[in-house]
Each structure stands twice: as structure tokens, then as C-alpha cells.
Design a protein around this motif. Structure first.
Motif, PDB file in Angstrom:
ATOM      1  N   MET A   1       0.846  -1.187   0.000  1.00  0.00           N
ATOM      2  CA  MET A   1       0.000   0.000   0.000  1.00  0.00           C
ATOM      3  C   MET A   1       0.885   1.242   0.000  1.00  0.00           C
ATOM      4  O   MET A   1       1.024   1.946   1.011  1.00  0.00           O
ATOM      5  CB  MET A   1      -0.932  -0.017   1.214  1.00  0.00           C
ATOM      6  CG  MET A   1      -1.917  -1.160   1.217  1.00  0.00           C
ATOM      7  SD  MET A   1      -3.099  -0.997  -0.138  1.00  0.00           S
ATOM      8  CE  MET A   1      -4.093  -2.472   0.101  1.00  0.00           C
ATOM      9  N   GLU A   2       1.520   1.498  -1.125  1.00  0.00           N
ATOM     10  CA  GLU A   2       2.514   2.554  -1.234  1.00  0.00           C
ATOM     11  C   GLU A   2       1.895   3.941  -1.169  1.00  0.00           C
ATOM     12  O   GLU A   2       0.976   4.268  -1.923  1.00  0.00           O
ATOM     13  CB  GLU A   2       3.281   2.392  -2.552  1.00  0.00           C
ATOM     14  CG  GLU A   2       4.265   3.500  -2.874  1.00  0.00           C
ATOM     15  CD  GLU A   2       5.430   3.601  -1.895  1.00  0.00           C
ATOM     16  OE1 GLU A   2       5.168   3.645  -0.675  1.00  0.00           O
ATOM     17  OE2 GLU A   2       6.586   3.644  -2.342  1.00  0.00           O
ATOM     18  N   GLY A   3       2.404   4.753  -0.242  1.00  0.00           N
ATOM     19  CA  GLY A   3       1.963   6.130  -0.145  1.00  0.00           C
ATOM     20  C   GLY A   3       2.961   7.093  -0.736  1.00  0.00           C
ATOM     21  O   GLY A   3       2.736   8.298  -0.787  1.00  0.00           O
ATOM     22  N   GLY A   4       4.098   6.548  -1.197  1.00  0.00           N
ATOM     23  CA  GLY A   4       5.138   7.381  -1.793  1.00  0.00           C
ATOM     24  C   GLY A   4       5.127   7.271  -3.307  1.00  0.00           C
ATOM     25  O   GLY A   4       4.072   7.296  -3.941  1.00  0.00           O
TER      26      GLY A   4
ATOM     27  N   TYR B   1      -3.893  -6.585   0.584  1.00  0.00           N
ATOM     28  CA  TYR B   1      -2.741  -5.982  -0.088  1.00  0.00           C
ATOM     29  C   TYR B   1      -3.203  -5.296  -1.364  1.00  0.00           C
ATOM     30  O   TYR B   1      -4.342  -5.457  -1.811  1.00  0.00           O
ATOM     31  CB  TYR B   1      -1.691  -7.055  -0.414  1.00  0.00           C
ATOM     32  CG  TYR B   1      -2.175  -8.117  -1.371  1.00  0.00           C
ATOM     33  CD1 TYR B   1      -1.903  -8.034  -2.734  1.00  0.00           C
ATOM     34  CD2 TYR B   1      -2.933  -9.200  -0.926  1.00  0.00           C
ATOM     35  CE1 TYR B   1      -2.355  -8.998  -3.619  1.00  0.00           C
ATOM     36  CE2 TYR B   1      -3.392 -10.164  -1.796  1.00  0.00           C
ATOM     37  CZ  TYR B   1      -3.094 -10.067  -3.145  1.00  0.00           C
ATOM     38  OH  TYR B   1      -3.557 -11.012  -4.022  1.00  0.00           O
ATOM     39  N   ASP B   2      -2.302  -4.521  -1.972  1.00  0.00           N
ATOM     40  CA  ASP B   2      -2.578  -3.838  -3.225  1.00  0.00           C
ATOM     41  C   ASP B   2      -2.399  -4.840  -4.369  1.00  0.00           C
ATOM     42  O   ASP B   2      -1.278  -5.114  -4.799  1.00  0.00           O
ATOM     43  CB  ASP B   2      -1.619  -2.656  -3.386  1.00  0.00           C
ATOM     44  CG  ASP B   2      -1.947  -1.794  -4.601  1.00  0.00           C
ATOM     45  OD1 ASP B   2      -2.419  -2.344  -5.610  1.00  0.00           O
ATOM     46  OD2 ASP B   2      -1.704  -0.571  -4.548  1.00  0.00           O
TER      47      ASP B   2
ATOM     48  N   MET C   1      -0.565  -3.563  -7.636  1.00  0.00           N
ATOM     49  CA  MET C   1       0.882  -3.452  -7.521  1.00  0.00           C
ATOM     50  C   MET C   1       1.529  -4.832  -7.441  1.00  0.00           C
ATOM     51  O   MET C   1       2.607  -5.055  -8.004  1.00  0.00           O
ATOM     52  CB  MET C   1       1.252  -2.618  -6.287  1.00  0.00           C
ATOM     53  CG  MET C   1       2.762  -2.409  -6.124  1.00  0.00           C
ATOM     54  SD  MET C   1       3.557  -1.678  -7.579  1.00  0.00           S
ATOM     55  CE  MET C   1       2.954   0.017  -7.468  1.00  0.00           C
ATOM     56  N   ALA C   2       0.887  -5.766  -6.759  1.00  0.00           N
ATOM     57  CA  ALA C   2       1.415  -7.135  -6.682  1.00  0.00           C
ATOM     58  C   ALA C   2       1.525  -7.744  -8.077  1.00  0.00           C
ATOM     59  O   ALA C   2       2.512  -8.417  -8.405  1.00  0.00           O
ATOM     60  CB  ALA C   2       0.526  -7.997  -5.783  1.00  0.00           C
ATOM     61  N   GLN C   3       0.519  -7.514  -8.917  1.00  0.00           N
ATOM     62  CA  GLN C   3       0.550  -8.037 -10.285  1.00  0.00           C
ATOM     63  C   GLN C   3       1.670  -7.400 -11.097  1.00  0.00           C
ATOM     64  O   GLN C   3       2.354  -8.073 -11.877  1.00  0.00           O
ATOM     65  CB  GLN C   3      -0.798  -7.791 -10.962  1.00  0.00           C
ATOM     66  CG  GLN C   3      -1.929  -8.636 -10.405  1.00  0.00           C
ATOM     67  CD  GLN C   3      -3.288  -8.233 -10.956  1.00  0.00           C
ATOM     68  OE1 GLN C   3      -3.395  -7.287 -11.732  1.00  0.00           O
ATOM     69  NE2 GLN C   3      -4.323  -8.957 -10.547  1.00  0.00           N
ATOM     70  N   ARG C   4       1.893  -6.114 -10.902  1.00  0.00           N
ATOM     71  CA  ARG C   4       2.957  -5.423 -11.646  1.00  0.00           C
ATOM     72  C   ARG C   4       4.338  -5.931 -11.223  1.00  0.00           C
ATOM     73  O   ARG C   4       5.235  -6.086 -12.051  1.00  0.00           O
ATOM     74  CB  ARG C   4       2.850  -3.914 -11.425  1.00  0.00           C
ATOM     75  CG  ARG C   4       1.597  -3.294 -12.028  1.00  0.00           C
ATOM     76  CD  ARG C   4       1.548  -1.796 -11.798  1.00  0.00           C
ATOM     77  NE  ARG C   4       2.609  -1.095 -12.537  1.00  0.00           N
ATOM     78  CZ  ARG C   4       2.822   0.207 -12.454  1.00  0.00           C
ATOM     79  NH1 ARG C   4       2.062   0.956 -11.643  1.00  0.00           N
ATOM     80  NH2 ARG C   4       3.786   0.768 -13.146  1.00  0.00           N
ATOM     81  N   ILE C   5       4.499  -6.190  -9.944  1.00  0.00           N
ATOM     82  CA  ILE C   5       5.781  -6.715  -9.459  1.00  0.00           C
ATOM     83  C   ILE C   5       6.007  -8.130  -9.988  1.00  0.00           C
ATOM     84  O   ILE C   5       7.100  -8.469 -10.448  1.00  0.00           O
ATOM     85  CB  ILE C   5       5.820  -6.686  -7.917  1.00  0.00           C
ATOM     86  CG1 ILE C   5       5.868  -5.237  -7.429  1.00  0.00           C
ATOM     87  CG2 ILE C   5       7.008  -7.472  -7.383  1.00  0.00           C
ATOM     88  CD1 ILE C   5       5.748  -5.084  -5.928  1.00  0.00           C
ATOM     89  N   ALA C   6       4.963  -8.945  -9.937  1.00  0.00           N
ATOM     90  CA  ALA C   6       5.088 -10.309 -10.445  1.00  0.00           C
ATOM     91  C   ALA C   6       5.356 -10.322 -11.949  1.00  0.00           C
ATOM     92  O   ALA C   6       6.068 -11.194 -12.470  1.00  0.00           O
ATOM     93  CB  ALA C   6       3.826 -11.101 -10.124  1.00  0.00           C
ATOM     94  N   ALA C   7       4.822  -9.334 -12.658  1.00  0.00           N
ATOM     95  CA  ALA C   7       4.976  -9.285 -14.116  1.00  0.00           C
ATOM     96  C   ALA C   7       6.420  -9.044 -14.551  1.00  0.00           C
ATOM     97  O   ALA C   7       6.798  -9.392 -15.679  1.00  0.00           O
ATOM     98  CB  ALA C   7       4.075  -8.192 -14.698  1.00  0.00           C
TER      99      ALA C   7
END
Length: 400
Positions: A316-319, A352-353, A356-362
Motif C-alpha cells: 500500500m505505497e503512499g510514496g 494488499y494492493d 501493484m502485486a501483479q505489476r511486481i510479479a509481471a
């Protein structure tokens, strides 16, 4: 199960308010509780009955009327009764419900009360959330309570983590120095099979082989970095991460760093000698700046091919989300092994987000939740450079 026993169980489930209905039923004498069952009923009623739930002020003379069994205990005695009457797992459930339903959070820092509490993860997380409110008189009791949690998790993980790391890091090197934790079972069995004793039904090895647990130079050491999200939802993961990092930090073959972050970054590596100190170094709650923490951790990646980087976060990125993803891609591109753990927990689906998890896994970085029992296998696979997608597929299967 006999009808009388079934009636008693239903009476316990429905509570004392149902007693009149049972009394009017034909043959309902089976619903008359034994002394032990009555104590169970009293203990459960304190938090589940509508007329008494909502606070432990009902404990004490006159709280529930007179003439039916022993007087109700105070909170410390209540906890003692619960631990005596129910098995350990049920005690944890009742204890957690008491905290939630009856507003007991303000009481958990009473020394006498903590001595009666059954250690469990939800209570440990609550303590970490409220650690700044611990009164001076309770500090020793709180540390003792957290030490019990550490001891339980160490029993669960330590020997398996040590064995997994030793097998992965020094699997090709042997040492003349005997060590039970470093015994190379496959080699010892393979080379000793010729000495199989039929009468005993055992292999009697002529020689035992032990992995070399030392490293000749610092450059040969693997670096393990745990970058841990200390937002309020990550309490259980913080506890498991802390204890894992202490185990890893005690191993000569590794250089271990543990970093905590919310909107700020705190390096807790120096606290790894004492897991309780390390736990109290975390400050649960607050915002999240994952990108800042990754940038901080990158300075410790001296030999990427011998670096294992764990990002333990709900993402859950706030930055800077784009910056976070870019930093992760660059780390992976350098040759480091990256794993994103959405949670380290015994059960339940983590929050979780997902995007974002999908983008990291990709981009080829495994991204999944992990039970603590599987951490040793995960470490061994990661250190050996093996495919970690089996863990991700298992998590994805549970999420369907």
C-alpha cells in the motif's frame, strides 16, 4: 453422542438465557450442567452473553444474581479458569474475543493479568501497537510475555532455518568440525550405504560429513536483507520477520540486515542480538513509503549475485509507486534475488494492493504470502537460485 450430552452442549452454546426453555422440554434434565460445565458456562457468559458482555464489571458478587453456582471471579481468576477449562487453541480464541468485545486492551499491561494470558500472535501484535503506553510497573511483565512468543516461534523455525541455509550456502564444502546442525545427511547416507547392517536395519557410517559453516572471506558471504513494512496491518509479519532475522544474523555464513519502514526508514540490524529488543524497535502504525526504504537498502547490495532481498509489505505505497517499481526492477536486473512477501502469517487471506502485486510479479519478482512453516524451504530455494514460482502459484491457488 448421547442425547443428554447433546443437550448439554447446546445449552453451553446458547448460554444461561436458554435454561428456562430447556427446563420446559420433556426429558430436558440432560441439560442440567455438571460443576465443570457450569464453570465453563460462567467463563463464556462473561464475554458472550448479551446481559453481561461488554465489560468485566459484571465479575464479582451480584453481577449475575445469586444462588446458581460459585460467585464470578475477577478478571485474573477468569483467565486462569479459562486456561484450565479449555484447550490451548480455544483459550486463544476466547481471549481474543474478550479483548475485542469487552474492551480489555487497557488491562493487558497489568502485570498480574499478563501472567495469566496465553501467548498468541494477535495479543503480541496488540502489545506492539500499544507499547508506548506500557506503564513502568508492567515493562518486565510485557518483556517476559513477548519472550514467550519468541521462544514458541524459535521452536517452530530455528532448526529448520539453520539447516536450510547451511544446505544452500555451503552445500559443496565440507568441514572436519562436527556439528549436528551442519550434518550433510545425503552425502553421509550415500557414502555409508555400503555399511548397511541387516541385523540392526541401519546404516553404520564409517565417516560423517558436515557442511563447512565458515567462510574464508567476507566477499563470499551471502547478504540477506529484510525490508519490513511496519504499518499497522503487518503486525504478525513483523514478528515473524524479526525472529527470522535474528536467527539469520547468528549464522556466520550470512550478513543480515533488517530495516523497518513507514514514512521513515529505521535500520534495526544492531538489535538482532536480542529478538525482544528488536521487536520493541518496531513502531506499528503510520503511513508507508516503500520506495524510500528500497533506496536505503540498495547501499548494502555489494555483491548482487549473493544478495537475497525480501520486501515484506502489503504494497500500500503512499510514496512514489513508479519509483518503487523501478528500484525493484533495477535490483533484479543487477543479479540480486528478490522476493516480495505480502504477509508472513498462519492463516487468512492477506489484504494488499493487488494491482501493484501483479505489476511486481509481471517483471519476474515472485510476489505472494507465505506461512511461517514454509520460510525455511523458501530460504533454501532462494539461496540456491531455484525457481520460486511454486510458492506464488500455491498462494494464487488459495486466493481463488
Amino acid at each position: 453422542m448421547e442425547i443428554k450430552e447433546q443437550m448439554k452442549r447446546w445449552r453451553l452454546i446458547l448460554g444461561e438465557e436458554s435454561q428456562d426453555q430447556f427446563d420446559t422440554m420433556d426429558g430436558a434434565g440432560g441439560a442440567q450442567l455438571s460443576q465443570e460445565q457450569w464453570l465453563m458456562d460462567q467463563a463464556l457468559a462473561a464475554i458472550y452473553n448479551k446481559s453481561t458482555a461488554g465489560g468485566f464489571g459484571s465479575f464479582g458478587p451480584g453481577g449475575r444474581g445469586a444462588g446458581k453456582g460459585p460467585s464470578n471471579p475477577q478478571i485474573t481468576r477468569w483467565l486462569g479458569d479459562v486456561r484450565t477449562l479449555f484447550d490451548k487453541e480455544l483459550v486463544k480464541i476466547v481471549q481474543a474475543d474478550a479483548m475485542e468485545r469487552c474492551g480489555l486492551k487497557q488491562l493487558i499491561f497489568e502485570p498480574e493479568l499478563l501472567e495469566q494470558m496465553e501467548p498468541d500472535m494477535s495479543l503480541a501484535t496488540t502489545i506492539l501497537l500499544l507499547k508506548d503506553q506500557v506503564p513502568k510497573r508492567s515493562k518486565d511483565s510485557v518483556r517476559e510475555f513477548m519472550a514467550k512468543i519468541v521462544e514458541e516461534i524459535n521452536k517452530l523455525l530455528e532448526s529448520d532455518i539453520r539447516r536450510a541455509v547451511t544446505a544452500a550456502v555451503n552445500r559443496r564444502q565440507h568441514s572436519p568440525i562436527p556439528s549436528a546442525a551442519a550434518l550433510d545427511f545425503p552425502t553421509t547416507i550415500r557414502r555409508g550405504i555400503k555399511n548397511y547392517n541387516r541385523e540392526l536395519g541401519k546404516i553404520i557410517p564409517e565417516h560423517y560429513y558436515f557442511f563447512d559453516r565458515t567462510t574464508k572471506t567476507a566477499a563470499n558471504k551471502y547478504t540477506v536483507i529484510l525490508d519490513v513494512d511496519q504499518s499497522g496491518s503487518m503486525g504478525e509479519s513483523v514478528i515473524y520477520s524479526s525472529i527470522m532475522s535474528c536467527i539469520l544474523a547468528s549464522m556466520a555464513a550470512l550478513r543480515t540486515r533488517i530495516v523497518a519502514f513507514d514514512t521513515q526508514v529505521v535500520d534495526l540490524t544492531e538489535k538482532c542480538e536480542d529478538p525482544v529488543d528488536l521487536l520493541f524497535g518496531f513502531q506499528l502504525g503510520g503511513g508507508t513509503d516503500i520506495n524510500k526504504s528500497i533506496q536505503y537498502c540498495r547501499q548494502f547490495v555489494e555483491n548482487p549475485k549473493k544478495t537475497l532481498f525480501f520486501l515484506i509489505s502489503d504494497l500500500m505505497e503512499g510514496g512514489n509507486r513508479a519509483g518503487m517499481l523501478r528500484n525493484l526492477e533495477e535490483l533484479k536486473g543487477s543479479g540480486a534475488t528478490l522476493v516480495c512477501l505480502l504477509a508472513i502469517a498462519d492463516g487468512g487471506k492477506p489484504y494488499y494492493d493487488a494491482q501493484m502485486a501483479q505489476r511486481i510479479a509481471a517483471v519476474g519478482i515472485p510476489c505472494f504470502a507465505c506461512s511461517p512453516q514454509k520460510l525455511p524451504a523458501l530460504l533454501e530455494r532462494a539461496l540456491k537460485g531455484q525457481d520460486l514460482m511454486v510458492f506464488q502459484k500455491e498462494f494464487e491457488g488459495k486466493g481463488k
